[in-house]
Design a protein around this motif. Sequence first.
Motif, PDB file in Angstrom:
ATOM      1  N   ASP A  66       0.597  -1.283  -0.072  1.00  0.00           N
ATOM      2  CA  ASP A  66       0.154   0.253  -0.410  1.00  0.00           C
ATOM      3  C   ASP A  66       1.044   1.408   0.088  1.00  0.00           C
ATOM      4  OD1 ASP A  66      -2.131  -1.091   0.109  1.00  0.00           O
ATOM      5  OD2 ASP A  66      -2.550  -1.449   1.873  1.00  0.00           O
ATOM      6  N   ASN A  67       2.239   1.652   1.032  1.00  0.00           N
ATOM      7  CA  ASN A  67       2.857   1.967   0.747  1.00  0.00           C
ATOM      8  C   ASN A  67       2.920   2.736  -0.675  1.00  0.00           C
ATOM      9  OD1 ASN A  67       1.757   3.232   3.216  1.00  0.00           O
ATOM     10  ND2 ASN A  67       4.455   1.454   4.558  1.00  0.00           N
ATOM     11  N   GLN A  68       4.076   2.205  -1.620  1.00  0.00           N
ATOM     12  CA  GLN A  68       4.495   1.442  -2.399  1.00  0.00           C
ATOM     13  C   GLN A  68       3.252   1.912  -3.800  1.00  0.00           C
ATOM     14  OE1 GLN A  68       5.431  -2.343  -3.026  1.00  0.00           O
ATOM     15  NE2 GLN A  68       7.505  -1.719  -1.847  1.00  0.00           N
ATOM     16  N   GLY A  69       2.469   1.720  -2.987  1.00  0.00           N
ATOM     17  CA  GLY A  69       1.404   2.215  -4.174  1.00  0.00           C
ATOM     18  C   GLY A  69       0.954   3.689  -4.104  1.00  0.00           C
ATOM     19  N   LYS A  70       1.201   4.040  -3.267  1.00  0.00           N
ATOM     20  CA  LYS A  70       0.444   5.451  -3.259  1.00  0.00           C
ATOM     21  C   LYS A  70       2.135   6.351  -4.025  1.00  0.00           C
ATOM     22  CE  LYS A  70      -1.399   5.385   1.890  1.00  0.00           C
ATOM     23  NZ  LYS A  70      -1.062   5.727   3.195  1.00  0.00           N
ATOM     24  N   VAL A  71       2.689   5.971  -3.957  1.00  0.00           N
ATOM     25  CA  VAL A  71       4.444   6.701  -4.273  1.00  0.00           C
ATOM     26  C   VAL A  71       3.900   6.495  -6.319  1.00  0.00           C
ATOM     27  CG1 VAL A  71       6.629   6.299  -5.103  1.00  0.00           C
ATOM     28  CG2 VAL A  71       5.815   6.506  -3.025  1.00  0.00           C
ATOM     29  N   LEU A  72       3.173   5.035  -6.517  1.00  0.00           N
ATOM     30  CA  LEU A  72       3.260   4.773  -8.034  1.00  0.00           C
ATOM     31  C   LEU A  72       2.324   4.986  -8.329  1.00  0.00           C
ATOM     32  CD1 LEU A  72       4.479   0.828  -7.453  1.00  0.00           C
ATOM     33  CD2 LEU A  72       6.077   3.346  -8.694  1.00  0.00           C
ATOM     34  N   GLY A  73       1.380   5.586  -7.365  1.00  0.00           N
ATOM     35  CA  GLY A  73      -0.124   5.341  -8.199  1.00  0.00           C
ATOM     36  C   GLY A  73      -1.005   4.664  -8.498  1.00  0.00           C
ATOM     37  N   GLY A  74      -0.721   3.111  -7.494  1.00  0.00           N
ATOM     38  CA  GLY A  74      -1.779   2.594  -7.503  1.00  0.00           C
ATOM     39  C   GLY A  74      -0.573   1.193  -6.636  1.00  0.00           C
ATOM     40  N   SER A  75      -1.408   0.224  -6.201  1.00  0.00           N
ATOM     41  CA  SER A  75      -0.664  -0.909  -5.293  1.00  0.00           C
ATOM     42  C   SER A  75      -1.102  -1.990  -6.762  1.00  0.00           C
ATOM     43  CB  SER A  75      -1.825  -1.683  -4.582  1.00  0.00           C
ATOM     44  OG  SER A  75      -1.397  -0.391  -2.918  1.00  0.00           O
ATOM     45  N   PHE A  76      -2.256  -1.638  -7.200  1.00  0.00           N
ATOM     46  CA  PHE A  76      -1.937  -3.263  -8.714  1.00  0.00           C
ATOM     47  C   PHE A  76      -2.039  -2.296 -10.302  1.00  0.00           C
ATOM     48  CE2 PHE A  76      -5.097  -5.020  -4.786  1.00  0.00           C
ATOM     49  CZ  PHE A  76      -4.335  -6.115  -5.152  1.00  0.00           C
ATOM     50  N   VAL A  77      -0.758  -3.012 -10.462  1.00  0.00           N
ATOM     51  CA  VAL A  77      -0.832  -2.573 -12.147  1.00  0.00           C
ATOM     52  C   VAL A  77      -1.507  -4.154 -12.596  1.00  0.00           C
ATOM     53  CG1 VAL A  77       0.447  -2.047 -14.068  1.00  0.00           C
ATOM     54  CG2 VAL A  77       1.214  -1.280 -11.574  1.00  0.00           C
ATOM     55  N   ASN A  78      -2.564  -4.398 -13.907  1.00  0.00           N
ATOM     56  CA  ASN A  78      -3.264  -5.137 -14.061  1.00  0.00           C
ATOM     57  C   ASN A  78      -2.433  -5.357 -15.540  1.00  0.00           C
ATOM     58  OD1 ASN A  78      -5.225  -6.187 -12.100  1.00  0.00           O
ATOM     59  ND2 ASN A  78      -6.863  -4.228 -12.763  1.00  0.00           N
ATOM     60  N   GLN A  79      -2.442  -6.907 -16.550  1.00  0.00           N
ATOM     61  CA  GLN A  79      -1.749  -7.078 -17.566  1.00  0.00           C
ATOM     62  C   GLN A  79      -2.532  -7.655 -17.832  1.00  0.00           C
ATOM     63  OE1 GLN A  79       2.689  -7.519 -16.540  1.00  0.00           O
ATOM     64  NE2 GLN A  79       2.293  -5.098 -16.791  1.00  0.00           N
ATOM     65  N   SER A  80      -2.792  -8.004 -19.093  1.00  0.00           N
ATOM     66  CA  SER A  80      -4.008  -8.484 -20.503  1.00  0.00           C
ATOM     67  C   SER A  80      -3.392  -8.584 -21.720  1.00  0.00           C
ATOM     68  CB  SER A  80      -5.607  -8.896 -19.908  1.00  0.00           C
ATOM     69  OG  SER A  80      -6.332  -9.465 -20.655  1.00  0.00           O
ATOM     70  N   PRO A  81      -2.868  -9.025 -22.414  1.00  0.00           N
ATOM     71  CA  PRO A  81      -2.442 -10.580 -21.853  1.00  0.00           C
ATOM     72  C   PRO A  81      -1.280 -10.457 -21.656  1.00  0.00           C
ATOM     73  CG  PRO A  81      -2.476 -10.427 -24.268  1.00  0.00           C
ATOM     74  CD  PRO A  81      -2.578  -8.975 -23.447  1.00  0.00           C
ATOM     75  N   ARG A  82      -0.562 -11.923 -20.659  1.00  0.00           N
ATOM     76  CA  ARG A  82       0.979 -12.346 -20.199  1.00  0.00           C
ATOM     77  C   ARG A  82       1.100 -13.285 -21.897  1.00  0.00           C
ATOM     78  NH1 ARG A  82       4.277 -15.895 -18.175  1.00  0.00           N
ATOM     79  NH2 ARG A  82       6.189 -14.647 -16.934  1.00  0.00           N
ATOM     80  N   ILE A  83       1.892 -13.224 -22.397  1.00  0.00           N
ATOM     81  CA  ILE A  83       2.669 -14.451 -23.447  1.00  0.00           C
ATOM     82  C   ILE A  83       3.415 -15.103 -23.103  1.00  0.00           C
ATOM     83  CG2 ILE A  83       2.488 -15.124 -26.289  1.00  0.00           C
ATOM     84  CD1 ILE A  83       0.971 -12.079 -26.511  1.00  0.00           C
ATOM     85  N   ASN A  84       3.379 -16.337 -23.378  1.00  0.00           N
ATOM     86  CA  ASN A  84       4.829 -16.312 -23.159  1.00  0.00           C
ATOM     87  C   ASN A  84       4.972 -18.442 -23.312  1.00  0.00           C
ATOM     88  OD1 ASN A  84       2.446 -18.429 -20.625  1.00  0.00           O
ATOM     89  ND2 ASN A  84       4.450 -19.335 -20.481  1.00  0.00           N
ATOM     90  N   ILE A  85       6.012 -18.578 -23.932  1.00  0.00           N
ATOM     91  CA  ILE A  85       6.576 -19.974 -24.521  1.00  0.00           C
ATOM     92  C   ILE A  85       7.679 -20.466 -23.690  1.00  0.00           C
ATOM     93  CG2 ILE A  85       7.966 -21.212 -26.524  1.00  0.00           C
ATOM     94  CD1 ILE A  85       6.955 -17.898 -27.804  1.00  0.00           C
ATOM     95  N   SER A  86       7.323 -22.035 -23.095  1.00  0.00           N
ATOM     96  CA  SER A  86       7.985 -22.672 -22.542  1.00  0.00           C
ATOM     97  C   SER A  86       8.995 -24.188 -23.569  1.00  0.00           C
ATOM     98  CB  SER A  86       6.798 -23.214 -21.139  1.00  0.00           C
ATOM     99  OG  SER A  86       6.957 -22.532 -20.529  1.00  0.00           O
ATOM    100  N   LYS A  87       9.827 -24.153 -22.814  1.00  0.00           N
ATOM    101  CA  LYS A  87      10.368 -25.459 -23.334  1.00  0.00           C
ATOM    102  C   LYS A  87      11.341 -26.344 -22.508  1.00  0.00           C
ATOM    103  CE  LYS A  87      13.950 -27.031 -27.278  1.00  0.00           C
ATOM    104  NZ  LYS A  87      14.900 -28.423 -26.200  1.00  0.00           N
ATOM    105  N   TYR A  88      10.550 -27.800 -22.738  1.00  0.00           N
ATOM    106  CA  TYR A  88      11.545 -28.440 -21.800  1.00  0.00           C
ATOM    107  C   TYR A  88      12.591 -28.954 -21.916  1.00  0.00           C
ATOM    108  CZ  TYR A  88      11.738 -33.026 -18.701  1.00  0.00           C
ATOM    109  OH  TYR A  88      12.513 -33.818 -18.422  1.00  0.00           O
TER     110      TYR A  88
END
Length: 184
Positions: free
Chosen positions: A43-65
Amino acid sequence: MLSKISTCFLFFLIMLFINPINAQNKKSEWTIGLSLASAKYTDNQGKVLGGSFVNQSPRINISKYLFKNFTADVGFSTAIFDTQKYTTFDGVLRYDFGTSIDNAVPYILIGGSFISAVKTTPTLNLGAGNTFWIKENYGINVQVIYKYSEDRFESQYSHFYPTIGLVYSFKPRNLNPRLWHMNN
């Protein structure tokens, strides 16, 4: 700043096409994911940044075993429909405890990110997650990453980064493995 984003994009492409010959190997597993994500600050960091949550959509990832329970994962996401600027390029190494052939695949991870917000900042990432395979090619992935940012980078705070999304496996998985499949 643009050159840093270009460098990260180039890294992303290299990871995508690394070892293309081995991609046909029985033990090589390629997946792609599409997730919802959020950067969660105190919450304290959110006051400095302008909010505690930064929503992101979509997150794209690729994985390889890779080998012996290790998987390489690269991801990208950016804040859309949010007042805060936050774009992240992630690269992590996951360890799955030998459960990669199971229907539930818990793992731990370590890696790093470049976060572009006010300035571009590197972070050390530690986390855990689980993929629940519900169909031969489809799964649901939940994951939480702690992105540690050193105090010398005043433009970014350490924070949690939870994600939830769908995963697609390019090689169909056997949801009911037989004993003779486990030896291959």
